[in-house]
Enzyme design. Structure first.
Site, PDB file in Angstrom:
ATOM      1  N   CYS A 104       3.032   1.567  -1.235  1.00 34.65           N
ATOM      2  CA  CYS A 104       2.138   0.616  -1.892  1.00 34.65           C
ATOM      3  C   CYS A 104       0.724   1.175  -1.816  1.00 34.65           C
ATOM      4  O   CYS A 104       0.518   2.285  -1.333  1.00 34.65           O
ATOM      5  CB  CYS A 104       2.247  -0.797  -1.311  1.00 34.65           C
ATOM      6  SG  CYS A 104       1.612  -1.032   0.338  1.00 34.65           S
ATOM      7  N   CYS A 149       4.569  -2.055  -5.297  1.00 33.96           N
ATOM      8  CA  CYS A 149       3.552  -2.718  -6.122  1.00 33.96           C
ATOM      9  C   CYS A 149       3.323  -1.910  -7.394  1.00 33.96           C
ATOM     10  O   CYS A 149       3.603  -0.718  -7.448  1.00 33.96           O
ATOM     11  CB  CYS A 149       2.244  -2.904  -5.352  1.00 33.96           C
ATOM     12  SG  CYS A 149       1.320  -1.412  -5.013  1.00 33.96           S
ATOM     13  N   CYS A 208       1.829   6.835  -8.136  1.00 33.05           N
ATOM     14  CA  CYS A 208       2.788   7.638  -7.394  1.00 33.05           C
ATOM     15  C   CYS A 208       2.849   9.055  -7.950  1.00 33.05           C
ATOM     16  O   CYS A 208       3.123   9.238  -9.137  1.00 33.05           O
ATOM     17  CB  CYS A 208       4.178   6.995  -7.450  1.00 33.05           C
ATOM     18  SG  CYS A 208       5.402   7.868  -6.470  1.00 33.05           S
TER      19      CYS A 208
END
Length: 135
Positions: A7, A79, A86
């Site tokens: 996250c 999230c 990412c």
């Protein structure tokens, strides 16, 4: 197998997911959590909500994805922000859960804790499902 729960701050949702997964995963699965922009500490309401279920995450520290071993098999972005940020990790699959941030809850302490409990319970169900799919 190495799973990372990712996250943004690594202070609540990903820490709770790591706590649940470590409590129930087989010893063949290595569990980590990380953030794209880690906070300085784990949110105290996340610690309290997990403690209610007998899981102690009070000694956990937020960390950056770069601090996780390189042999990642699965990244679970808990999230939407983490899913967007990412980085591509060679050989790793990704899964996005897009859970609301309980740290954004407002109101009384009881109302904020209720938001953390709701997300905690959602995360527990998702971790249970994930681990059953992997076994």
């Amino acid at each position: 197998m190495l799973i990372v729960f990712l996250c943004t701050a690594n202070s609540a949702r990903s820490q709770m997911a790591e706590g649940f997964a470590k409590a129930i995963a087989s010893s063949e699965i290595e569990i980590w959590s990380a953030g794209t922009r880690p906070a300085s500490s784990v949110h105290p309401m996340a610690v309290l909500a997990m403690k209610e279920l007998g899981i102690d995450i009070s000694s956990a520290d937020p960390k950056h994805l770069a601090e996780v071993p390189n042999s990642i098999n699965l990244i679970v972005a808990v999230c939407g922000s983490a899913a967007k940020e990412c980085p591509s990790v060679p050989g790793a699959k990704t899964e996005a859960w897009n859970l609301p941030d309980p740290a954004a809850a407002s109101g009384t302490e009881a109302e904020v804790l209720s938001a953390f409990r709701d997300i905690r319970d959602e995360i527990k169900g998702r971790v249970d499902d994930l681990l059953s799919r992997l076994s």
